[in-house]
Design a protein around this motif. Structure first.
Motif, PDB file in Angstrom:
ATOM      1  N   LYS A   1      -0.589  -2.930  22.065  1.00 31.67           N
ATOM      2  CA  LYS A   1      -1.676  -2.238  21.334  1.00 31.67           C
ATOM      3  C   LYS A   1      -2.467  -1.360  22.276  1.00 31.67           C
ATOM      4  O   LYS A   1      -2.599  -1.641  23.430  1.00 31.67           O
ATOM      5  CB  LYS A   1      -2.585  -3.276  20.690  1.00 31.67           C
TER       6      LYS A   1
ATOM      7  N   LYS B   1       7.202  -6.843  20.521  1.00 31.09           N
ATOM      8  CA  LYS B   1       6.033  -6.286  19.822  1.00 31.09           C
ATOM      9  C   LYS B   1       5.491  -5.121  20.625  1.00 31.09           C
ATOM     10  O   LYS B   1       5.440  -5.175  21.859  1.00 31.09           O
ATOM     11  CB  LYS B   1       4.954  -7.361  19.671  1.00 31.09           C
ATOM     12  N   GLU B   2       5.061  -4.084  19.894  1.00 27.25           N
ATOM     13  CA  GLU B   2       4.526  -2.916  20.598  1.00 27.25           C
ATOM     14  C   GLU B   2       3.170  -3.252  21.177  1.00 27.25           C
ATOM     15  O   GLU B   2       2.357  -3.919  20.521  1.00 27.25           O
ATOM     16  CB  GLU B   2       4.397  -1.732  19.629  1.00 27.25           C
TER      17      GLU B   2
ATOM     18  N   LYS C   1      12.430  -2.355  14.501  1.00 23.88           N
ATOM     19  CA  LYS C   1      10.985  -2.517  14.654  1.00 23.88           C
ATOM     20  C   LYS C   1      10.674  -3.974  14.357  1.00 23.88           C
ATOM     21  O   LYS C   1      11.209  -4.533  13.388  1.00 23.88           O
ATOM     22  CB  LYS C   1      10.266  -1.594  13.656  1.00 23.88           C
ATOM     23  N   ASN C   2       9.841  -4.578  15.186  1.00 23.29           N
ATOM     24  CA  ASN C   2       9.530  -5.996  15.007  1.00 23.29           C
ATOM     25  C   ASN C   2       8.947  -6.239  13.612  1.00 23.29           C
ATOM     26  O   ASN C   2       7.963  -5.620  13.233  1.00 23.29           O
ATOM     27  CB  ASN C   2       8.518  -6.425  16.080  1.00 23.29           C
TER      28      ASN C   2
END
Lengths: 379, 46
Positions: free
Chosen positions: A379, A376-377, A220-221
């Motif tokens: 948003k 990055k996930e 996870k970032n």
């Protein structure tokens, strides 16, 4: 007729008894007879497990081991500070062909699906004479008998790679002290001996203790502030006080000052005249080809040669770096370009000597590793 | 029946013998110790 039937039945029954006995007591028999083989194969398992489980594996050379206490050295920073698993593989002298050989030995569906590979390229690999590829002692260090066994009798890689590696061994066989079976015979000779070939495959499979479905490593970032980390990297680096290039005092005194005294500073980069005869470049092209089947695009990092030190012939080297970059980008692989095209753009502290990353350099590498494998996930 | 047991025993011994030879030979081939190069690696620290 009765005798014929009796013979056939007796033969089949004897075969069944032997196969059953072997199957039941396989481990005891093999453990008793084949301890060296087991040990040799056991040594191969750790890297294979890491590649198959999707752990980030950074292949490189001396930069990974020369300053083991650097805070931002990937294996230190990821494992200790970020608590994200990362493995390094290599030491001084490991170059494209050794990396290619190891990946070829492990080639299979799980690796193609899960492996997250970073390759730190050193410009110095591509310099020197045409014959600048991986040296034999380093090849043998990474392609020891257990790895060669995997390559020939277990790997699912295309035979062309096995033949290429076999040709390298054949070319260098006179420089191997007491070569054993796996180096002495050609891949084709092994393939032609069908029965023994199948028995060897069976034996390798029997000893393969690795986890076939290892638990997947996920990332996870960590959402880092890289500008702050760069400031921190500069703060923790030991300042250079005897030169303005950011080269460590000790290195400058030991290596650079004598060169200045004899008038051989700045250094010249010796570049092979033709790229298609540059062995290291040719090895890299094969490595790029092998990695095409990986689902997760690998990341390449082209490191720098200190632009204030390696000044002469820099344009010729830049041409090679540019070609390498385009070849890597053609395949849509990740690429971090740390080469200084203009010396004014070089950030002091990126290198700690004239070729190896300093703390600042490692922050840039780490940032790219995170961005490449841990997007990055949305948003 | 006696003939059957005799041939069974012969085949059993033959198969065990053949398997032993072939497995032993192949384990021996695969069990090579690590080898060294006659040329030494020289690290150029630049």
């Amino acid at each position: 007729m009765n005798k014929l039937f009796s013979n056939i039945f007796a033969f089949i029954l004897a075969l069944v008894v032997v196969v059953s006995l072997f199957y039941v007591s396989k481990n005891e028999i093999l453990n008793y007879y084949a301890k060296p083989l087991q040990d040799s194969l056991q040594k191969t398992i750790s890297l294979q497990n890491d590649l198959e489980s999707g752990k980030i594996v950074v292949f490189g050379s001396s930069e990974l081991v020369i300053n083991p206490n650097q805070k931002f050295l990937p294996q230190n920073y990821f494992n200790n500070d970020l608590k994200l698993p990362l493995r390094i593989q290599g030491n001084e002298g490991q170059q494209s062909f050794a990396i290619l050989s190891q990946l070829a030995a492990y080639h299979g569906e799980t690796i193609k699906e899960n492996a997250k590979v970073v390759i730190l390229l050193s410009p110095s690999w591509f310099t020197g004479s045409n014959n600048n590829g991986t040296t034999l002692p380093k090849f043998l260090e990474f392609m020891y008998p257990g790895m060669m066994n995997k390559l020939y009798f277990q790997s699912e890689v295309d035979d062309s790679y096995k033949i290429l590696i076999n040709n390298y061994v054949k070319k260098n066989i006179t420089y191997i002290k007491n070569p054993n079976f796996i180096y002495e015979y050609s891949f084709n000779e092994l393939e032609e001996d069908y029965l023994n070939n199948e028995v060897k495959k069976f034996l390798i499979k029997s000893f393969d203790n690795r986890d076939i479905n290892p638990p997947l490593v996920t990332y996870k970032n960590p959402m880092l502030d890289y500008e702050s980390l760069k400031i921190q990297a500069n703060k923790i680096s030991t300042p250079s006080t005897n030169n303005s290039y950011g080269i460590s005092n000790e290195y400058f005194t030991k290596h650079i000052e004598p060169s200045i005294k004899i008038g051989s500073f700045p250094y010249s980069i010796i570049v092979p005249s033709e790229l298609d005869k540059n062995q290291e470049y040719q090895d890299l092209l094969v490595l790029l080809e092998l990695l095409k089947s990986y689902k997760i695009k690998p990341l390449f990092v082209m490191q720098d040669l200190h632009p204030y030190v390696f000044e002469k012939n820099r344009d010729e080297m830049t041409a090679i770096i540019t070609t390498i970059k385009s070849k890597i980008e053609e395949n849509n692989y990740g690429y971090l370009d740390m080469w200084s095209y203009k010396k004014e753009n070089y950030e002091i502290g990126t290198l700690t000597d004239i070729v190896h990353s300093g703390e600042l350099g490692w922050v840039k590498v780490n940032q790219k590793i995170i961005e490449h494998f841990m997007p990055k996930e949305a948003k | 029946m006696k003939y059957f047991f005799r041939t069974f025993l012969i085949y059993l011994l033959l198969i065990i013998g053949f398997s032993f030879i072939i497995i032993d030979e192949n384990i021996d081939d695969l069990s090579g110790q690590e080898v060294e190069s006659t040329v030494e690696f020289v690290y150029e620290a630049f």
